[in-house]
Design an enzyme around this catalytic site. Sequence first.
Site, mmCIF file in Angstrom:
data_model
loop_
_atom_site.group_PDB
_atom_site.id
_atom_site.type_symbol
_atom_site.label_atom_id
_atom_site.label_comp_id
_atom_site.label_asym_id
_atom_site.label_seq_id
_atom_site.Cartn_x
_atom_site.Cartn_y
_atom_site.Cartn_z
ATOM 1 N N GLY A 28 -30.640 -37.185 -1.313
ATOM 2 C CA GLY A 28 -29.275 -37.616 -1.102
ATOM 3 C C GLY A 28 -29.212 -38.553 0.088
ATOM 4 O O GLY A 28 -29.935 -38.364 1.068
ATOM 5 N N ILE A 50 -30.612 -30.265 -3.019
ATOM 6 C CA ILE A 50 -31.915 -30.902 -3.233
ATOM 7 C C ILE A 50 -32.674 -30.821 -1.918
ATOM 8 O O ILE A 50 -32.117 -30.449 -0.887
ATOM 9 C CB ILE A 50 -31.770 -32.364 -3.714
ATOM 10 C CG1 ILE A 50 -30.808 -33.140 -2.807
ATOM 11 C CG2 ILE A 50 -31.311 -32.411 -5.161
ATOM 12 C CD1 ILE A 50 -30.593 -34.584 -3.216
ATOM 13 N N SER A 51 -33.956 -31.165 -1.941
ATOM 14 C CA SER A 51 -34.792 -30.851 -0.776
ATOM 15 C C SER A 51 -34.321 -31.539 0.493
ATOM 16 O O SER A 51 -34.436 -30.976 1.581
ATOM 17 C CB SER A 51 -36.259 -31.178 -1.065
ATOM 18 O OG SER A 51 -36.419 -32.560 -1.317
ATOM 19 N N GLU A 52 -33.796 -32.768 0.400
ATOM 20 C CA GLU A 52 -33.354 -33.460 1.610
ATOM 21 C C GLU A 52 -32.102 -34.290 1.335
ATOM 22 O O GLU A 52 -31.975 -34.904 0.272
ATOM 23 C CB GLU A 52 -34.433 -34.416 2.141
ATOM 24 C CG GLU A 52 -35.743 -33.754 2.505
ATOM 25 C CD GLU A 52 -35.735 -33.057 3.838
ATOM 26 O OE1 GLU A 52 -34.721 -33.172 4.568
ATOM 27 O OE2 GLU A 52 -36.741 -32.397 4.150
ATOM 28 N N THR A 53 -31.219 -34.322 2.328
ATOM 29 C CA THR A 53 -30.115 -35.266 2.353
ATOM 30 C C THR A 53 -30.205 -36.036 3.664
ATOM 31 O O THR A 53 -30.344 -35.428 4.734
ATOM 32 C CB THR A 53 -28.761 -34.556 2.253
ATOM 33 O OG1 THR A 53 -28.690 -33.839 1.004
ATOM 34 C CG2 THR A 53 -27.615 -35.567 2.301
#
Length: 271
Positions: A28, A50-53
């Site tokens: 993101g 999700i894993s990273e924003t």
Amino acid sequence: MQNHNANSIPFYQVDAFTSQAFGGNPAGVSPLTEWLSDETLQAIAIENNISETAFFVPVEDGYHLRWFTPGCEVDLCGHATLATAWVLYNKLGYTGELARFHTRSGVLTVSRHGEEYCMDFPVTWPEPIAITPNLTESLGISEKDIIGVWKAPDIIVLLRDKAIIDTMEPDMNKLVQIKARGVVCTAEGTNDGPFDFISRWFGPQVGVNEDPVTGSAHTWLVPLWSTLLNKTEFCAQQGGARKGELRCVLRDDRVELYGSARMTIEGRFFL
């Protein structure tokens, strides 16, 4: 830079380290004109799941960039940095030769090379450590499967056979007790294949059971593999059911990570 007000901010979801939609690692990305509270940034990351924003704001000579997993803010993230650069160049009209990001890991730069983006990251040289029973049990493998173990921000487990990696099913309840950011399992590629090494990354410690492609982990995987294979340029693949790939070049105490990206979602967050 797109504006946001107190109630609405832009949002992009970009698949990094792939040229195909629904491949690689989704990140993101939200451009901001000023920082929201840490609690709001974390809430958005949890909502994205999700894993990273990544969030960034303009500063005098570039951007201040921060990364959040659903569990916490992290010190370094490769795929969300690549996704941020993609948004800058493709959605926000950025035309500079380099995008400069001020981060918890120092100044990082990303440059555009056709359809690829090159990230310039600092290297971490991993230190060898002992194999422990709780590590092998949590990964569901035996000690004879392992060539060696190293410590960086992640635990690195070098496996004898790449086939082991494809079938791994770690016990996340046990793995979360390992004292590290995450655990990355890696093995040499086959002679007839395109990849010098492959890997999978597990990080229940930071709220990400498995990350499809972890750019930051290659800042310690690449120096390790350079000593194992006596070379400085690599093609690497990471992932389980969902995979991505990247090119890596070791230059002294820096590593260049090359990858492509593809946007899959564009919208706004209403706060």
